[in-house]
Design a protein around this motif. Structure first.
Motif, PDB file in Angstrom:
ATOM      1  N   ASP A  29      38.661  22.266  40.489  1.00 60.17           N
ATOM      2  CA  ASP A  29      37.841  21.361  41.316  1.00 60.17           C
ATOM      3  C   ASP A  29      38.538  20.878  42.576  1.00 60.17           C
ATOM      4  O   ASP A  29      38.004  20.933  43.669  1.00 60.17           O
ATOM      5  N   ASP A  30      39.771  20.376  42.395  1.00 57.16           N
ATOM      6  CA  ASP A  30      40.468  19.733  43.505  1.00 57.16           C
ATOM      7  C   ASP A  30      41.393  20.749  44.185  1.00 57.16           C
ATOM      8  O   ASP A  30      42.579  20.825  43.878  1.00 57.16           O
ATOM      9  N   LEU A  31      40.812  21.540  45.106  1.00 53.79           N
ATOM     10  CA  LEU A  31      41.566  22.642  45.709  1.00 53.79           C
ATOM     11  C   LEU A  31      42.754  22.153  46.534  1.00 53.79           C
ATOM     12  O   LEU A  31      43.874  22.647  46.394  1.00 53.79           O
ATOM     13  N   THR A  32      42.528  21.172  47.392  1.00 52.75           N
ATOM     14  CA  THR A  32      43.649  20.679  48.212  1.00 52.75           C
ATOM     15  C   THR A  32      44.757  20.139  47.319  1.00 52.75           C
ATOM     16  O   THR A  32      45.928  20.341  47.588  1.00 52.75           O
ATOM     17  N   GLY A  33      44.342  19.460  46.262  1.00 51.73           N
ATOM     18  CA  GLY A  33      45.338  18.917  45.321  1.00 51.73           C
ATOM     19  C   GLY A  33      46.223  20.020  44.771  1.00 51.73           C
ATOM     20  O   GLY A  33      47.451  19.893  44.727  1.00 51.73           O
ATOM     21  N   VAL A  34      45.596  21.138  44.368  1.00 56.45           N
ATOM     22  CA  VAL A  34      46.369  22.239  43.796  1.00 56.45           C
ATOM     23  C   VAL A  34      47.337  22.806  44.828  1.00 56.45           C
ATOM     24  O   VAL A  34      48.515  23.048  44.545  1.00 56.45           O
ATOM     25  N   TRP A  37      50.186  20.580  45.342  1.00 50.83           N
ATOM     26  CA  TRP A  37      51.132  20.601  44.227  1.00 50.83           C
ATOM     27  C   TRP A  37      51.951  21.880  44.200  1.00 50.83           C
ATOM     28  O   TRP A  37      53.140  21.848  43.906  1.00 50.83           O
TER      29      TRP A  37
ATOM     30  N   PRO B 169      46.308  17.362  39.830  1.00 50.14           N
ATOM     31  CA  PRO B 169      44.907  17.471  40.263  1.00 50.14           C
ATOM     32  C   PRO B 169      44.096  18.362  39.333  1.00 50.14           C
ATOM     33  O   PRO B 169      44.098  19.564  39.480  1.00 50.14           O
ATOM     34  N   GLY B 170      43.394  17.787  38.401  1.00 52.21           N
ATOM     35  CA  GLY B 170      42.539  18.582  37.534  1.00 52.21           C
ATOM     36  C   GLY B 170      43.068  18.635  36.114  1.00 52.21           C
ATOM     37  O   GLY B 170      43.995  17.932  35.758  1.00 52.21           O
TER      38      GLY B 170
END
Lengths: 133, 438
Positions: A29-34, A37, B169-170
């Motif tokens: 879901d959270d592409l920028t987050g991935v 990271w 995230p996720g």
């Protein structure tokens, strides 16, 4: 020449497989987050941890500090790195079964144990040396 | 391919002809006399054994969740080919998941100092100039980016999850699974490129002689093609024995303060920095819990006298009160709770109805799967699918009592599932409906 071909093949196969993994990660879901990271992992090490360790190391060596002190710092540093989440975590745990202890205290106890063992190393060495004589 | 190669080489030449930037890009900057192929290879050899163990125990843990049974068990619906190896997770030996996951988590923590030392030993390569020399080398550097990024990502998300620090995230499950494939693919590329160099470097020095050499006898290795050995080495302040010893001591200390949560018994008290390092209470229900009833919204009226178990199968659903369940033939099984976070309990003595008997009651004695639903308000693990082999194991129970007492609210009163070798979270608590399917 043959090793060259093998390298290209394994390299390409590995990169394709890694690409599949990375592509699937992008489905989270959270592409920028991935992305932050994954890239942040490299930045964390290359820009923060590595320079910090190298800097401390070079200051210590120039200051004439070596041997067990550096060992204690290295062991204590590794311990601290792994314990950071339980040390920094704000707020209280959801229930009494998880994270039940006073982690800062345990962390300090462990660091004291590391310091004591490191202080004993030169003493033991000196005794060993004088016995050999 | 040749055209790309030529273009990269031309590009590299243009960069290379510019002056080398100062600082770490200059070869004289790196001066540690113990940096060299041998030391790098020693750490590399440890990881060459350790990382595959991490990967295998990791993909086993993924299989243990039985993602093949459908979206209820699986948050990685897009896995496609990556699920090629999936198999029916067995129920014996009953301590299987306790072993594989305890090993996965403990080894992961223990390898942290080795991973950092390995990265320290090759840090000059990060600053090599020109940064790109050929297309093959550009590919290798890309694989290194995935190797280092994927590796740190896996270690950090793994350790955060074990310590219940959910900031990533996720879903952990999805991130750690796909991240593992990125990491292991880059790892395979790296090993195929460097294995020969590693074995040559390891043979170049005698380990036992190194372990007898102190600081005063430490000399740099002969210059190497990779540029790990410094061109202008400083006087040694640490021996190779010292470097390996310190990393070993770091790993040993982490082992001591972590392993107790998986081994249990008296050692549980030594797990000073582990999240599950002591039993939360006393008596029959005094063992580890991850989620309490209150934390997931279980209220007394959901599990009070009005509670009923529904058993669905081929015919009309059977509805039973707790008293009726207690009146049925009960069986016992000694099984641990073993969590994906690596902690586990000793064997607990469960008492309840066999899932096989309930399957027969539903009219489907040869059921291929069962959907287990909790009264827990919907959440990611409030229901689970179990497979036929898990239903038919005589130790797989719908437990009503544990260690001679009724289940406590936090352990799933009025009824919970307990299946040998099943990951802890899939032993659903507060069960109110079992739907057997063919």
């Amino acid at each position: 020449m043959r090793t060259g071909v093998t390298r290209w093949l394994t390299g390409a196969a590995g990169l394709v497989l890694a690409g599949v993994g990375a592509y699937r990660l992008l489905g989270v879901d959270d592409l920028t987050g991935v992305l932050i990271w994954l890239g942040g992992a490299v930045v964390l090490h290359d820009v923060l941890i590595a320079p910090l360790v190298l800097l401390i190391g070079s200051v210590l060596v120039r200051g004439g500090v070596r041997g067990p002190v550096r060992g204690a710092l290295l062991v204590g540093g590794a311990l601290t790195a792994v314990a950071l989440p339980v040390l920094l975590r704000p707020g209280k745990p959801a229930n009494p079964s998880v994270l039940p202890l006073d982690y800062p205290r345990n962390w300090l106890v462990t660091l004291v144990a590391v310091a004591v063992v490191s202080a004993l190393v030169p003493v033991v060495r000196r005794i060993g040396r004088s016995r050999r004589r | 391919m040749a055209a790309v190669s030529a273009r990269v080489s031309a590009f590299a030449e243009r960069i290379g002809s510019a002056a080398t930037p100062p600082g770490p890009f200059r070869s004289g900057f790196w001066r540690s006399p113990i940096r060299g192929p041998w030391l790098t290879s020693v750490f590399g050899l440890v990881l060459l054994f350790g990382i595959p163990v991490m990967f295998v125990t990791g993909v086993l843990s993924y299989a243990a969740y039985n993602p093949g049974l459908g979206p209820i068990n699986d948050q990685t619906a897009d896995k496609g080919l990556l699920g090629f190896y999936l198999f029916d997770w067995p129920t014996r030996p009953y301590w299987l998941y306790r072993l594989t996951q305890g090993l996965h988590v403990t080894l992961g923590v223990v390898l942290v100092p080795v991973l950092l030392a390995k990265l320290w030993s090759v840090i000059p390569k990060l600053f090599q100039w020109p940064p790109l020399r050929s297309a093959a080398q550009a590919l290798e550097r890309l694989s290194l980016l995935l190797l280092v990024g994927g590796g740190i990502f896996e270690f950090v998300t793994g350790i955060f999850n074990v310590q219940l620090f959910y900031v990533f995230p996720g879903s952990f499950y999805t991130l750690h699974f796909y991240g593992a494939w990125v990491f292991i693919a880059a790892f395979v590329v790296h090993v195929s490129l460097r294995f020969g160099r590693m074995t040559r470097a390891l043979r170049s020095r005698n380990l036992f002689r190194e372990l007898r050499t102190g600081v005063s006898g430490t000399r740099p290795e002969p210059p190497d093609a990779d540029g790990l050995v410094p061109v202008a080495p400083a006087a040694p302040t640490m021996s190779r024995r010292g470097a390996v010893g310190m990393v070993g001591a770091g790993s040993l200390l982490l082992l001591v303060v972590t392993a107790g949560q998986s081994i249990g018994g008296r050692l549980r008290g030594t797990a000073l920095l582990a999240p599950h390092d002591r039993d939360p209470g006393h008596g029959p229900n005094g063992f580890q819990i991850n989620k309490t009833a209150a934390s997931v919204g279980i209220t007394p009226n959901l599990v009070g006298p009005a509670w009923r178990l529904e058993v669905h199968g081929s015919g009309r659903p059977v509805v039973l009160s707790r008293e009726q369940l207690l009146a049925m033939p009960r069986h016992t099984a000694a099984l641990p709770i073993a969590c994906v976070e690596g902690w586990s309990t000793a064997d607990q003595h469960w008492e309840g109805l066999r899932l096989a008997d309930l399957a027969a009651l539903s009219g489907l004695p040869a059921a291929g799967s069962v959907l287990v639903e909790s009264v827990q308000p919907s959440g990611p693990y409030s229901s689970v699918m179990l497979r036929g082999n898990q239903i038919r194991d005589p130790r797989a129970l719908l437990a009503l009592r544990v260690n001679g007492a009724d289940l406590s609210m936090d352990h799933g009163y009025p009824a919970r599932v307990i299946v040998p070798a099943n990951p802890g979270v899939n032993n659903t608590k507060w069960v109110h409906r079992l739907t057997f399917r063919t």
